[in-house]
Design a protein around this motif. Structure first.
Motif, mmCIF file in Angstrom:
data_model
loop_
_atom_site.group_PDB
_atom_site.id
_atom_site.type_symbol
_atom_site.label_atom_id
_atom_site.label_comp_id
_atom_site.label_asym_id
_atom_site.label_seq_id
_atom_site.Cartn_x
_atom_site.Cartn_y
_atom_site.Cartn_z
ATOM 1 N N VAL A 17 18.757 13.636 5.025
ATOM 2 C CA VAL A 17 18.756 12.263 4.504
ATOM 3 C C VAL A 17 19.066 12.720 3.497
ATOM 4 O O VAL A 17 19.685 13.264 2.041
ATOM 5 C CB VAL A 17 17.510 12.274 4.518
ATOM 6 C CG1 VAL A 17 17.335 10.535 3.994
ATOM 7 C CG2 VAL A 17 16.159 12.388 5.675
ATOM 8 N N LEU A 18 20.834 11.845 3.518
ATOM 9 C CA LEU A 18 21.611 11.284 2.252
ATOM 10 C C LEU A 18 20.613 10.553 1.444
ATOM 11 O O LEU A 18 19.469 9.949 1.500
ATOM 12 C CB LEU A 18 22.503 10.208 2.560
ATOM 13 C CG LEU A 18 22.967 10.374 3.795
ATOM 14 C CD1 LEU A 18 24.730 9.536 3.766
ATOM 15 C CD2 LEU A 18 23.754 12.332 3.610
ATOM 16 N N PRO A 19 21.134 11.426 -0.291
ATOM 17 C CA PRO A 19 20.499 10.704 -1.470
ATOM 18 C C PRO A 19 20.598 9.825 -1.843
ATOM 19 O O PRO A 19 19.618 8.853 -2.614
ATOM 20 C CB PRO A 19 20.911 11.524 -2.068
ATOM 21 C CG PRO A 19 21.871 11.471 -1.869
ATOM 22 C CD PRO A 19 22.314 12.157 -0.389
ATOM 23 N N GLU A 20 21.846 7.997 -1.252
ATOM 24 C CA GLU A 20 21.446 6.672 -1.399
ATOM 25 C C GLU A 20 20.855 5.818 -0.364
ATOM 26 O O GLU A 20 20.252 6.210 0.984
ATOM 27 C CB GLU A 20 23.233 6.740 -0.792
ATOM 28 C CG GLU A 20 23.490 7.206 -2.021
ATOM 29 C CD GLU A 20 25.636 7.248 -1.643
ATOM 30 O OE1 GLU A 20 26.216 6.125 -1.779
ATOM 31 O OE2 GLU A 20 26.250 7.747 -0.596
ATOM 32 N N SER A 21 20.391 5.505 -1.296
ATOM 33 C CA SER A 21 19.035 4.332 -0.250
ATOM 34 C C SER A 21 20.296 3.034 0.038
ATOM 35 O O SER A 21 20.930 2.808 -1.039
ATOM 36 C CB SER A 21 17.993 4.503 -1.545
ATOM 37 O OG SER A 21 17.224 3.263 -0.594
ATOM 38 N N LEU A 22 19.987 2.271 0.795
ATOM 39 C CA LEU A 22 20.178 0.922 1.969
ATOM 40 C C LEU A 22 19.118 -0.174 0.854
ATOM 41 O O LEU A 22 20.063 -0.842 1.088
ATOM 42 C CB LEU A 22 20.373 0.704 3.143
ATOM 43 C CG LEU A 22 21.225 1.992 3.885
ATOM 44 C CD1 LEU A 22 21.346 2.058 4.831
ATOM 45 C CD2 LEU A 22 23.240 0.986 3.483
ATOM 46 N N SER A 23 17.955 0.116 1.213
ATOM 47 C CA SER A 23 17.385 -0.826 0.073
ATOM 48 C C SER A 23 15.859 -0.088 0.036
ATOM 49 O O SER A 23 15.459 1.150 0.632
ATOM 50 C CB SER A 23 17.071 -2.161 1.225
ATOM 51 O OG SER A 23 16.295 -1.584 2.362
ATOM 52 N N LYS A 24 15.166 -0.241 -0.972
ATOM 53 C CA LYS A 24 13.903 -0.422 -1.368
ATOM 54 C C LYS A 24 13.022 -0.318 -1.079
ATOM 55 O O LYS A 24 13.132 -2.126 -1.144
ATOM 56 C CB LYS A 24 13.615 -0.034 -2.898
ATOM 57 C CG LYS A 24 14.249 1.181 -3.674
ATOM 58 C CD LYS A 24 14.542 1.093 -5.096
ATOM 59 C CE LYS A 24 15.165 2.650 -5.618
ATOM 60 N NZ LYS A 24 14.604 3.506 -4.863
ATOM 61 N N TYR A 54 0.931 -1.250 0.111
ATOM 62 C CA TYR A 54 -0.215 0.152 -0.422
ATOM 63 C C TYR A 54 0.924 1.319 -0.085
ATOM 64 O O TYR A 54 0.095 2.585 -0.493
ATOM 65 C CB TYR A 54 -1.153 0.208 1.332
ATOM 66 C CG TYR A 54 -0.612 -0.030 2.870
ATOM 67 C CD1 TYR A 54 -0.348 1.090 3.148
ATOM 68 C CD2 TYR A 54 -0.159 -1.448 2.894
ATOM 69 C CE1 TYR A 54 0.313 1.568 4.541
ATOM 70 C CE2 TYR A 54 0.214 -0.781 4.502
ATOM 71 C CZ TYR A 54 0.833 -0.425 5.164
ATOM 72 O OH TYR A 54 1.235 0.958 6.655
ATOM 73 N N LEU A 55 2.134 1.467 0.278
ATOM 74 C CA LEU A 55 2.704 2.240 0.341
ATOM 75 C C LEU A 55 4.501 1.781 -0.425
ATOM 76 O O LEU A 55 4.614 0.716 0.594
ATOM 77 C CB LEU A 55 3.962 2.938 1.406
ATOM 78 C CG LEU A 55 1.907 3.619 2.148
ATOM 79 C CD1 LEU A 55 2.686 5.042 3.446
ATOM 80 C CD2 LEU A 55 1.930 4.393 1.251
ATOM 81 N N ASP A 56 5.336 3.043 -0.437
ATOM 82 C CA ASP A 56 6.779 1.860 -1.049
ATOM 83 C C ASP A 56 7.344 2.959 -0.210
ATOM 84 O O ASP A 56 7.190 4.060 0.578
ATOM 85 C CB ASP A 56 6.776 3.143 -2.934
ATOM 86 C CG ASP A 56 6.419 1.470 -3.962
ATOM 87 O OD1 ASP A 56 6.164 1.055 -3.090
ATOM 88 O OD2 ASP A 56 6.319 2.476 -4.909
ATOM 89 N N ASN A 57 8.344 2.500 -0.013
ATOM 90 C CA ASN A 57 9.901 3.104 0.927
ATOM 91 C C ASN A 57 10.801 2.999 0.866
ATOM 92 O O ASN A 57 11.406 1.718 -0.335
ATOM 93 C CB ASN A 57 9.489 2.218 1.934
ATOM 94 C CG ASN A 57 10.143 3.499 3.728
ATOM 95 O OD1 ASN A 57 9.849 4.025 3.568
ATOM 96 N ND2 ASN A 57 11.336 2.047 4.115
ATOM 97 N N ASP A 58 12.112 3.672 1.398
ATOM 98 C CA ASP A 58 13.785 3.101 1.360
ATOM 99 C C ASP A 58 14.165 3.213 2.543
ATOM 100 O O ASP A 58 13.908 3.580 3.578
ATOM 101 C CB ASP A 58 13.890 4.167 0.359
ATOM 102 C CG ASP A 58 13.507 4.122 -1.048
ATOM 103 O OD1 ASP A 58 14.602 3.798 -1.639
ATOM 104 O OD2 ASP A 58 13.001 5.036 -1.175
ATOM 105 N N GLN A 59 14.942 2.855 2.509
ATOM 106 C CA GLN A 59 15.767 2.573 4.155
ATOM 107 C C GLN A 59 16.870 3.146 3.579
ATOM 108 O O GLN A 59 17.585 3.606 2.768
ATOM 109 C CB GLN A 59 15.717 1.094 4.356
ATOM 110 C CG GLN A 59 15.190 0.468 4.878
ATOM 111 C CD GLN A 59 15.410 0.802 6.230
ATOM 112 O OE1 GLN A 59 15.475 1.380 7.200
ATOM 113 N NE2 GLN A 59 13.619 0.683 6.339
ATOM 114 N N VAL A 60 17.107 4.567 4.770
ATOM 115 C CA VAL A 60 18.309 5.737 3.638
ATOM 116 C C VAL A 60 18.700 5.904 5.843
ATOM 117 O O VAL A 60 17.968 5.645 6.412
ATOM 118 C CB VAL A 60 17.097 7.412 3.796
ATOM 119 C CG1 VAL A 60 16.770 7.214 2.466
ATOM 120 C CG2 VAL A 60 15.721 7.816 4.296
ATOM 121 N N LEU A 61 19.659 7.279 5.427
ATOM 122 C CA LEU A 61 20.368 7.040 6.365
ATOM 123 C C LEU A 61 20.293 8.786 6.635
ATOM 124 O O LEU A 61 20.646 9.436 6.165
ATOM 125 C CB LEU A 61 21.529 7.387 6.085
ATOM 126 C CG LEU A 61 22.772 7.572 7.514
ATOM 127 C CD1 LEU A 61 22.453 6.082 8.643
ATOM 128 C CD2 LEU A 61 24.429 7.554 7.041
#
Length: 272
Positions: A217-224, A125-132
């Motif tokens: 929030v850093l632009p790099e994503s650790l995982s989607k 129901y929602l998309d997300n990213d793990q970020v630093l």
């Protein structure tokens, strides 16, 4: 000889009847009553970490509010039952569900192959990213800049899985500190206890916007990732009904209104 054949045939018939009877009882025992259990009880209980804004958290009046809460309340209305938001220890979320204390986990819960083996999920129901998240003046601009530094994250969260899945990043760190929730981790970041916090982008962006704290929030994503609502393994009927109602809510504009309330735009992926 005929007598022996007759006796063997009789024994076989008895055994076959017992097997069929046992299978029938097993089938009855395994019958999915998840939807009728909720409607008969008249209560839909949602398990959550109540420190996870904007999906589920306590407001200034100590009431549990949020995006997920608004969606779930409307689902309960359309199910014809009352709604209860039940705070749980996030580390014990699966146990709380499997012991029947809650009917679902609905709190920015990431769908993973491992969790799908143990639980029954709705579609995303929602998309997300793990970020630093870092202090804006801390000098950290990339994930590589975290070499030799300390990160914090919520214990038992998908942030932990994201870090474990990025071995190069993980091995470059000096230490990883576990926290009970993201708010506590961000508070520790503010006072310099940790140099960064790995967390959900949805939560990070909302928290920074609301608190105005000097974080980036850093632009790099650790995982989607994708968020789903989780039910006990085999609770198909309840899952299907909740998913059907969410689809109706997306079509009639209810989900869009809730999304705009919390995010300023429609970020739902229901039916998309």
């Amino acid at each position: 000889m005929k007598k022996n054949y007759r006796t063997a045939a009789t024994v076989f018939a008895v055994v076959l009847m017992l097997v069929i009877s046992g299978c029938s009882k097993t089938k009855q025992t395994a019958e999915d009553t998840s939807l009728t259990d909720v409607t008969t009880r008249g209560l839909f209980v949602l398990g959550l970490d109540d420190s996870f804004p904007p999906l589920g958290f306590r407001d200034e009046n100590n009431d549990i509010v949020g995006y997920d809460i608004d969606l779930a309340k409307e689902v309960a209305v359309r199910l014809g039952v009352k709604f209860k938001a039940q705070p749980i220890e996030w580390d014990a979320k699966e146990q709380e569900l499997n012991t029947g204390k809650i009917d679902c986990i609905w709190n920015g819960f990431t769908i993973t192959p491992e969790r799908e083996k143990e639980l029954t999920f709705t579609s995303p129901y929602l998309d997300n990213d793990q970020v630093l998240v870092v202090r804006s003046a801390g000098g950290v601009k990339t994930l590589a800049d975290m070499a030799g530094k300390v990160i914090g994250l919520q214990s038992g969260s998908s942030a932990q899985e994201a870090v474990d899945g990025n071995t190069g990043f993980k091995n470059s760190l000096k230490n990883i500190v576990m926290f009970k929730d993201n708010i506590t981790a961000l508070n520790d970041l503010e006072i310099g206890g940790v140099d960064g916090v790995v967390m959900d982008s949805v939560v990070a962006e909302y928290s920074i916007a609301m608190t105005k704290k000097p974080f980036s929030v850093l632009p790099e994503s650790l995982s989607k990732e994708e968020y789903g609502v989780a039910f006990r393994k085999g609770d198909i009927r309840l899952r299907d009904k909740v998913q059907e109602i969410l689809g109706e809510m997306q079509k009639d504009g209810t989900v869009t209104a809730v999304s705009r309330k919390w995010f300023g735009r429609d970020i739902s992926v229901i039916g998309k």
